[in-house]
Design a protein around this motif. Structure first.
Motif, PDB file in Angstrom:
ATOM      1  N   LEU A 379       0.904  -1.423   0.033  1.00 13.85           N
ATOM      2  CA  LEU A 379      -0.160  -0.069  -0.116  1.00 13.85           C
ATOM      3  C   LEU A 379       0.882   1.324   0.033  1.00 13.85           C
ATOM      4  CD1 LEU A 379      -2.722  -0.794   2.591  1.00 13.85           C
ATOM      5  CD2 LEU A 379      -2.873  -1.073   0.277  1.00 13.85           C
ATOM      6  N   THR A 380       0.366   2.388  -0.725  1.00 15.06           N
ATOM      7  CA  THR A 380       1.173   3.674  -0.700  1.00 15.06           C
ATOM      8  C   THR A 380       0.819   4.130   0.741  1.00 15.06           C
ATOM      9  OG1 THR A 380      -0.520   4.812  -1.451  1.00 15.06           O
ATOM     10  CG2 THR A 380       0.809   3.746  -3.156  1.00 15.06           C
ATOM     11  N   PRO A 381       1.595   5.195   1.149  1.00 20.78           N
ATOM     12  CA  PRO A 381       1.200   5.749   2.579  1.00 20.78           C
ATOM     13  C   PRO A 381      -0.097   6.422   2.347  1.00 20.78           C
ATOM     14  CG  PRO A 381       3.252   6.543   1.733  1.00 20.78           C
ATOM     15  CD  PRO A 381       2.980   5.777   0.556  1.00 20.78           C
ATOM     16  N   GLN A 382      -0.913   7.039   1.261  1.00 21.07           N
ATOM     17  CA  GLN A 382      -2.057   7.394   1.380  1.00 21.07           C
ATOM     18  C   GLN A 382      -3.173   6.504   1.315  1.00 21.07           C
ATOM     19  OE1 GLN A 382       0.507   7.995  -0.908  1.00 21.07           O
ATOM     20  NE2 GLN A 382       0.521  10.036  -1.818  1.00 21.07           N
ATOM     21  N   GLU A 383      -2.887   5.365   0.752  1.00 20.31           N
ATOM     22  CA  GLU A 383      -3.606   3.989   0.943  1.00 20.31           C
ATOM     23  C   GLU A 383      -3.781   3.740   2.411  1.00 20.31           C
ATOM     24  OE1 GLU A 383      -3.622   1.922  -3.504  1.00 20.31           O
ATOM     25  OE2 GLU A 383      -1.986   1.630  -2.196  1.00 20.31           O
ATOM     26  N   GLU A 384      -2.554   3.605   2.864  1.00 21.30           N
ATOM     27  CA  GLU A 384      -2.606   3.121   4.343  1.00 21.30           C
ATOM     28  C   GLU A 384      -3.331   3.830   5.352  1.00 21.30           C
ATOM     29  OE1 GLU A 384       1.618   2.763   5.643  1.00 21.30           O
ATOM     30  OE2 GLU A 384       1.855   0.663   4.491  1.00 21.30           O
ATOM     31  N   ASP A 385      -3.232   5.350   5.068  1.00 26.77           N
ATOM     32  CA  ASP A 385      -3.837   6.414   5.828  1.00 26.77           C
ATOM     33  C   ASP A 385      -5.610   6.291   5.706  1.00 26.77           C
ATOM     34  OD1 ASP A 385      -4.139   8.777   7.351  1.00 26.77           O
ATOM     35  OD2 ASP A 385      -4.985   9.663   5.657  1.00 26.77           O
ATOM     36  N   LEU A 386      -5.804   5.857   4.271  1.00 25.71           N
ATOM     37  CA  LEU A 386      -7.314   5.637   3.998  1.00 25.71           C
ATOM     38  C   LEU A 386      -7.810   4.291   4.509  1.00 25.71           C
ATOM     39  CD1 LEU A 386      -9.777   6.210   2.309  1.00 25.71           C
ATOM     40  CD2 LEU A 386      -8.758   5.280   0.245  1.00 25.71           C
ATOM     41  N   VAL A 387      -7.119   3.288   4.460  1.00 23.17           N
ATOM     42  CA  VAL A 387      -7.683   2.110   5.083  1.00 23.17           C
ATOM     43  C   VAL A 387      -7.672   2.453   6.588  1.00 23.17           C
ATOM     44  CG1 VAL A 387      -7.027  -0.323   5.663  1.00 23.17           C
ATOM     45  CG2 VAL A 387      -6.785   0.656   3.293  1.00 23.17           C
ATOM     46  N   ALA A 388      -6.712   3.096   7.288  1.00 22.44           N
ATOM     47  CA  ALA A 388      -6.711   3.266   8.526  1.00 22.44           C
ATOM     48  C   ALA A 388      -8.023   4.142   9.009  1.00 22.44           C
ATOM     49  CB  ALA A 388      -5.907   4.015   9.088  1.00 22.44           C
ATOM     50  N   LYS A 389      -8.512   5.213   8.116  1.00 20.92           N
ATOM     51  CA  LYS A 389      -9.600   5.893   8.398  1.00 20.92           C
ATOM     52  C   LYS A 389     -11.160   5.138   8.356  1.00 20.92           C
ATOM     53  CE  LYS A 389      -7.714  10.385   7.492  1.00 20.92           C
ATOM     54  NZ  LYS A 389      -7.528  11.455   6.268  1.00 20.92           N
ATOM     55  N   LEU A 390     -11.087   4.347   7.252  1.00 18.82           N
ATOM     56  CA  LEU A 390     -12.127   3.303   6.937  1.00 18.82           C
ATOM     57  C   LEU A 390     -12.295   2.427   8.015  1.00 18.82           C
ATOM     58  CD1 LEU A 390     -11.802   3.142   3.022  1.00 18.82           C
ATOM     59  CD2 LEU A 390     -13.607   4.380   4.514  1.00 18.82           C
ATOM     60  N   LYS A 391     -11.288   1.774   8.512  1.00 17.85           N
ATOM     61  CA  LYS A 391     -11.441   0.906   9.466  1.00 17.85           C
ATOM     62  C   LYS A 391     -11.852   1.414  10.719  1.00 17.85           C
ATOM     63  CE  LYS A 391      -8.582  -2.727  11.867  1.00 17.85           C
ATOM     64  NZ  LYS A 391      -7.281  -3.218  12.027  1.00 17.85           N
ATOM     65  N   ARG A 392     -11.582   2.537  11.402  1.00 16.29           N
ATOM     66  CA  ARG A 392     -12.027   3.141  12.517  1.00 16.29           C
ATOM     67  C   ARG A 392     -13.376   3.355  12.265  1.00 16.29           C
ATOM     68  NH1 ARG A 392      -7.143   5.963  12.578  1.00 16.29           N
ATOM     69  NH2 ARG A 392      -8.006   7.841  11.406  1.00 16.29           N
ATOM     70  N   SER A 393     -13.898   3.754  11.100  1.00 18.71           N
ATOM     71  CA  SER A 393     -15.514   3.964  10.824  1.00 18.71           C
ATOM     72  C   SER A 393     -16.313   2.830  10.959  1.00 18.71           C
ATOM     73  CB  SER A 393     -15.688   4.534   9.457  1.00 18.71           C
ATOM     74  OG  SER A 393     -15.453   6.071   9.421  1.00 18.71           O
ATOM     75  N   PHE A 394     -15.802   1.620  10.789  1.00 14.33           N
ATOM     76  CA  PHE A 394     -16.274   0.519  10.911  1.00 14.33           C
ATOM     77  C   PHE A 394     -16.409  -0.064  12.294  1.00 14.33           C
ATOM     78  CE2 PHE A 394     -16.293   0.159   6.335  1.00 14.33           C
ATOM     79  CZ  PHE A 394     -17.296  -0.888   6.008  1.00 14.33           C
ATOM     80  N   LEU A 395     -15.272   0.077  12.889  1.00 15.68           N
ATOM     81  CA  LEU A 395     -15.010  -0.255  14.430  1.00 15.68           C
ATOM     82  C   LEU A 395     -15.821   0.710  15.284  1.00 15.68           C
ATOM     83  CD1 LEU A 395     -11.328  -1.300  14.394  1.00 15.68           C
ATOM     84  CD2 LEU A 395     -13.286  -2.869  14.148  1.00 15.68           C
ATOM     85  N   LYS A 396     -16.066   1.772  14.819  1.00 16.00           N
ATOM     86  CA  LYS A 396     -16.678   2.703  15.886  1.00 16.00           C
ATOM     87  C   LYS A 396     -18.366   2.871  15.416  1.00 16.00           C
ATOM     88  CE  LYS A 396     -13.066   4.018  18.012  1.00 16.00           C
ATOM     89  NZ  LYS A 396     -12.998   3.566  19.667  1.00 16.00           N
ATOM     90  N   SER A 397     -18.568   2.365  14.435  1.00 17.78           N
ATOM     91  CA  SER A 397     -20.141   2.303  14.210  1.00 17.78           C
ATOM     92  C   SER A 397     -20.964   1.508  15.246  1.00 17.78           C
ATOM     93  CB  SER A 397     -20.401   1.765  12.840  1.00 17.78           C
ATOM     94  OG  SER A 397     -22.012   1.716  12.639  1.00 17.78           O
ATOM     95  N   GLU A 398     -21.608   2.330  16.098  1.00 19.15           N
ATOM     96  CA  GLU A 398     -22.340   1.582  17.341  1.00 19.15           C
ATOM     97  C   GLU A 398     -23.158   0.678  16.633  1.00 19.15           C
ATOM     98  OE1 GLU A 398     -25.538   0.882  19.857  1.00 19.15           O
ATOM     99  OE2 GLU A 398     -25.781   2.219  18.216  1.00 19.15           O
ATOM    100  N   LYS A 399     -24.205   1.110  15.667  1.00 20.45           N
ATOM    101  CA  LYS A 399     -25.325   0.415  15.009  1.00 20.45           C
ATOM    102  C   LYS A 399     -24.647  -1.015  14.306  1.00 20.45           C
ATOM    103  CE  LYS A 399     -29.616   1.097  12.652  1.00 20.45           C
ATOM    104  NZ  LYS A 399     -30.258   2.210  11.720  1.00 20.45           N
ATOM    105  N   LEU A 400     -23.640  -0.872  13.415  1.00 20.76           N
ATOM    106  CA  LEU A 400     -23.232  -1.893  12.914  1.00 20.76           C
ATOM    107  C   LEU A 400     -22.520  -2.885  13.829  1.00 20.76           C
ATOM    108  CD1 LEU A 400     -21.919  -3.296  10.419  1.00 20.76           C
ATOM    109  CD2 LEU A 400     -19.800  -2.038  10.602  1.00 20.76           C
ATOM    110  N   GLN A 401     -21.940  -2.375  14.856  1.00 17.36           N
ATOM    111  CA  GLN A 401     -21.298  -3.429  15.899  1.00 17.36           C
ATOM    112  C   GLN A 401     -22.395  -4.018  16.407  1.00 17.36           C
ATOM    113  OE1 GLN A 401     -18.343  -4.273  16.309  1.00 17.36           O
ATOM    114  NE2 GLN A 401     -17.662  -2.767  14.656  1.00 17.36           N
ATOM    115  N   ARG A 402     -23.822  -3.303  17.012  1.00 19.46           N
ATOM    116  CA  ARG A 402     -24.907  -3.994  17.642  1.00 19.46           C
ATOM    117  C   ARG A 402     -25.436  -5.062  16.749  1.00 19.46           C
ATOM    118  NH1 ARG A 402     -30.139  -2.284  17.612  1.00 19.46           N
ATOM    119  NH2 ARG A 402     -29.645  -0.183  16.662  1.00 19.46           N
ATOM    120  N   HIS A 403     -25.626  -4.497  15.360  1.00 19.38           N
ATOM    121  CA  HIS A 403     -26.184  -5.720  14.605  1.00 19.38           C
ATOM    122  C   HIS A 403     -25.303  -6.765  14.392  1.00 19.38           C
ATOM    123  CE1 HIS A 403     -28.818  -2.826  12.108  1.00 19.38           C
ATOM    124  NE2 HIS A 403     -29.190  -2.875  13.456  1.00 19.38           N
ATOM    125  N   ILE A 404     -24.139  -6.720  14.353  1.00 18.79           N
ATOM    126  CA  ILE A 404     -23.008  -7.920  14.104  1.00 18.79           C
ATOM    127  C   ILE A 404     -23.078  -8.725  15.447  1.00 18.79           C
ATOM    128  CG2 ILE A 404     -20.599  -8.638  13.739  1.00 18.79           C
ATOM    129  CD1 ILE A 404     -22.215  -7.761  11.306  1.00 18.79           C
TER     130      ILE A 404
END
Length: 662
Positions: A379-404
Motif C-alpha cells: 500500500l502507498t502511504p495515502q492508501e494506508e492512511d485511507l484504510v486506517a480511517k475507513l477501519k476506524r469508521s467500521f469499528l466505531k459504528s455503534e449500530k453496525l457493531q450492535r447488529h453484528i
C-alpha cells in the motif's frame, strides 16, 4: 404416562443432588405432579409453524412484507376460516389490515362512511382469526404475546364459548365498549400484531442478509425485534462480520460491492460510515480516469452521470486496495492454496497485459497509479492512511457493531432443528463425493467438524481481544470463508473479481463450483451428509440457499429426491432476470412442508393502498396423515427429559429420599 422404575433407587440416589435443586422449584408431590400434567398436555399440542427465508440481500421491502404475510400463511388462514362467506376483496382487505394495521386504518378512516359498523365487523373477524392461530399454543404462551393494554380483553374474547347465552351479551358488551371508548384503532393494531407473532413460531434465515439491496440495516432491526429467530451465516454475512471485526480485506470487499451496486444507503445512512476520505482519495489518483469497468450497476435508483463518474472512481480505488490486501494475505498463508489469485504480479504494466493460467490477455484498463510493479501488493502511504480511517469508521459504528453482535448471538455456520439441517451454501466434497479435508493449523477437518471449526474461528475473529496473533489469523480466515477454494460458505474454487474488471474475455470470468453442486441430485450423497450430522437420512432434509434456482430454465428447488431443498430463488432484484421469480420460502407446520415461489413485489405502498400482495404459488412437499405434535419436535424431546426428571423427583418424595417442603 410412563414413570421411572421405582426399584431403580440407586440411579435416583446418584442424582439426588440435582433432584434437591429441582425440588426447590417443585417443593411437593402436588406441584411436581401438576407440572408433569402440564408438560404432557403440551406434548400433545400441534407442532408450531416454522418459516424459512434465504438470500435476502438487503431487499427490505420484500422481506418486510414476507415477514408480515408469513409467505401467504395468514391469507390461507383467512380462506380457511371465512371460505365463501367473504368476497375475495374483503379477504384481501382483512389480510392487508393484519399486515399493516396502522397504515391501513388511516386509509379506512378517510373513506369509510359508517366507521362504527366497520369496526364491529372487523373486530369480530380479527378475533376469529386470532382464535384460530392461537389454538395450537397453551394459554400461558398466548398470554405472553399479548400487549399489556389489551391482554385481559383479548384473552377473554379468544376464549368465548359459543352457545352460552348468558355470556353472549358480555362479549358483545366488550366489543361495544372498545368502539364507544374510541379504542378500536389501538385494539386492531394490537390484535393484528398478536396474529403476526402467533402465525409463525420460529423464523429461520438461511444466510445472506447483506449486500446488493438498499436496506440490510432495516432488515437487521426487524430481526432484532422478532420473537424467535435464528440465522445461518451466508458468505455475504461473513464478509460484514469480518469487516466489523477489523479485517481490512473484508472491509474493502464490503465497500467495493456497495459501490458496484451504487448502494451507499446502508454504508452511509444506515451505519454512518464516512466515505469522504475515499472520495477525496479517488479524485486525487483517478481524476482523469474514466474507470469504465467500474461504472456502477443502476438497479436500485437512478443516479446522475456526475455521481456515477465519482462512484466509478471510488469503486476502482477500493478495488485496487482490495487486491493488494488480499495478495498480502495469500502470501502470508501458503496453506490457503490461493497463489493463482496473485494476479497483480502477473501484469506487465508497460505493455498493459496480464498472464492468467498460462495465457496472456490485454487489459481493458491499464491505469494503475498506486501500484509499484516491483512490489505490487504494498500500500502507498495515502492508501494506508485511507484504510486506517475507513477501519476506524467500521469499528466505531455503534449500530453496525450492535447488529453484528446480534448476528453472532443468533447465528451459526449451521443449525439442526426439528430433524432439518440448515446451512447457507455447501459441505465441501471431493470429486468422488467424499468429504473434502482442509488443514487448519496442525489438524485436518472435514464434514461436520470443518463447519464446527469455522464456527469457532468466526467467533474468535470478533471476540478475541488479548491475543493479537490469534485474532489476526481468525480475521484472515474470515476473508478465506468469503472467497477461499474450500470454504463451505463460498462453494467455488476461485473468485474471479479481478478478471471481471480487467479482462474482456468471458471465459476468464468463470467460477468453478465445488463438487457438492455436481451431486445435488444424488440422493445417496445427501443421505451421507445427513448421517454426518447424526440425522435420519430417510426423514430429514437439508435446507440451503446461496445459488439461485433458475426456475425459468426449468430447474427445480427440490433436489436429491427431496433430501435437499434450495430456497434461493431470486429475492435479490439483481438475480431476478436470471431466475424468473423473486424467491422461494418454506413453511413447515404440523401438516408437513410447503414450498412457496413468489413473484416480484412492487412496494409496501402499493400493498397498503391497492392491497397488492405478493403473488405466490405453493407446492405441498410432504403431507402427513397424522399431524405432527410437539412431542415430535426438538422442544418435545427436551420436555420429555423434564418429565423424566420430575418423575424421578416424585419417586424421591414418595420413597422418603427427599422431604416435601410445603
Amino acid at each position: 404416562m410412563t414413570f421411572c422404575d421405582e426399584n431403580d433407587i440407586e440411579i435416583i440416589k446418584k442424582d439426588l443432588r440435582y433432584l434437591e435443586l429441582l425440588g426447590k422449584q417443585y417443593p411437593s408431590i402436588a406441584s411436581a405432579s401438576t407440572e408433569i400434567i402440564n408438560l404432557q398436555a403440551i406434548l400433545n399440542l400441534p407442532k408450531s409453524t416454522e418459516h424459512f427465508i434465504s438470500d435476502i440481500h438487503g431487499e427490505y421491502e420484500s422481506f418486510t412484507h414476507m415477514l408480515k404475510n408469513a409467505s401467504g400463511v395468514i391469507k390461507r388462514k383467512i380462506d380457511d376460516i371465512f371460505g365463501n362467506s367473504l368476497r375475495e376483496s374483503e379477504k384481501c382487505n382483512l389480510a392487508t389490515l393484519v399486515y399493516y394495521p396502522a397504515e391501513k386504518l388511516d386509509l379506512i378512516k378517510a373513506t369509510e362512511e359508517d366507521l362504527a359498523d366497520w369496526y364491529k365487523i372487523t373486530l369480530y373477524r380479527l378475533i376469529e382469526l386470532c382464535r384460530m392461530v392461537s389454538s395450537k399454543y397453551t394459554r400461558s404462551k398466548v398470554r405472553k404475546t399479548l400487549p399489556s393494554d389489551f391482554a385481559y380483553i383479548i384473552e377473554e374474547l379468544l376464549h368465548e364459548q359459543e352457545g352460552i347465552n348468558n355470556k353472549h351479551e358480555y362479549y358483545q358488551g366488550i366489543i361495544n365498549a372498545i368502539i364507544d371508548l374510541d379504542r378500536a384503532p389501538e385494539f386492531i393494531i394490537a390484535i393484528s400484531n398478536v396474529i403476526q407473532k402467533l402465525v409463525v413460531d420460529r423464523l429461520h434465515i438461511i444466510g445472506d442478509i447483506y449486500d446488493r439491496g438498499p436496506g440490510a440495516e432495516i432488515i437487521m432491526e426487524e430481526l432484532i425485534k422478532h420473537h424467535s429467530v435464528d440465522i445461518q451465516w451466508g458468505n455475504h454475512d461473513i464478509l460484514w462480520m469480518g469487516a466489523a471485526a477489523g479485517s481490512e480485506a473484508c472491509m474493502c470487499n464490503v465497500l467495493r460491492i456497495s459501490l458496484r451496486y451504487a448502494n451507499l444507503n446502508t454504508i452511509e445512512d444506515g451505519y454512518g460510515i464516512n466515505l469522504l476520505p475515499l472520495a477525496t482519495f479517488a479524485m486525487e489518483f483517478y481524476e482523469n480516469d474514466p474507470c469504465k469497468s467500474f461504472t456502477p450497476r443502476n438497479i436500485y435508483k437512478k443516479i446522475s452521470a456526475r455521481d456515477s463518474a465519482l462512484l466509478a472512481k471510488m469503486h476502482k480505488a477500493i478495488a485496487v486496495i482490495q487486491f493488494k490486501l488480499e495478495g498480502q494475505i495469500i502470501k502470508k498463508h501458503a496453506e490457503f492454496g490461493m497463489d493463482d489469485r496473485l494476479l497483480l504480479e502477473k501484469i506487465d504494466y508497460e505493455k498493459g497485459i496480464v498472464e492468467v493460467y498460462g495465457k496472456t490477455y490485454t487489459l481493458n484498463d491499464k491505469n494503475f497509479p498506486t501500484i509499484d510493479p516491483k512490489n505490487p501488493y504494498k500500500l502507498t502511504p495515502q492508501e494506508e492512511d485511507l484504510v486506517a480511517k475507513l477501519k476506524r469508521s467500521f469499528l466505531k459504528s455503534e449500530k453496525l457493531q450492535r447488529h453484528i453482535r446480534f448476528m453472532y448471538s443468533k447465528g451459526n455456520m449451521y443449525l439442526i432443528y426439528n430433524s432439518n439441517l440448515l446451512y447457507h451454501s455447501c459441505i465441501p466434497l471431493n470429486e468422488d463425493g467424499s468429504f473434502k479435508e482442509l488443514a487448519i493449523g496442525n489438524k485436518k477437518y472435514k464434514g461436520k467438524e470443518l463447519l464446527d471449526r469455522f464456527d469457532s474461528i468466526a467467533r474468535e475473529a470478533y471476540f478475541y481481544k488479548d491475543n493479537p496473533k490469534k485474532k489476526r489469523f481468525a480475521l484472515d480466515m474470515m476473508w478465506y470463508l468469503w472467497c477461499g477454494p474450500n470454504s463451505p460458505e463460498f462453494g467455488k474454487l476461485k473468485m474471479t473479481t479481478f478478471e471481471r474488471y480487467f479482462i474482456d474475455d468471458n471465459l476468464t470470468h468463470k467460477e468453478t463450483r465445488n463438487h457438492y453442486y455436481k451431486y445435488r441430485d444424488n440422493e445417496t450423497i445427501f443421505k451421507n451428509i445427513l448421517r454426518e450430522f447424526n440425522l435420519n437420512p430417510d426423514t430429514s432434509h437439508i435446507i440451503n440457499g446461496h445459488i439461485p434456482v433458475k426456475t425459468k430454465e426449468g430447474e427445480s428447488p427440490i433436489k436429491a429426491n427431496g433430501r435437499l431443498l434450495v430456497i434461493d430463488g431470486g429475492f435479490c432484484k439483481a438475480y431476478q432476470p436470471e431466475t424468473g421469480i423473486a424467491g422461494y420460502t418454506l413453511i413447515y407446520n404440523s401438516y408437513g412442508l410447503l414450498l412457496t415461489s413468489h413473484e416480484p413485489f412492487e412496494s409496501i405502498r402499493k400493498a397498503i393502498e391497492e392491497e397488492k400482495d405478493i403473488l405466490s404459488s405453493t407446492v405441498i412437499l410432504e403431507h402427513v396423515v397424522s399431524r405432527k405434535r410437539v412431542e415430535d419436535t426438538d422442544i418435545g424431546q427436551e420436555i420429555k427429559k423434564q418429565v423424566k426428571d420430575l418423575e424421578m423427583l416424585l419417586i424421591a418424595y414418595r420413597k422418603g429420599l427427599l422431604k416435601e417442603n410445603n
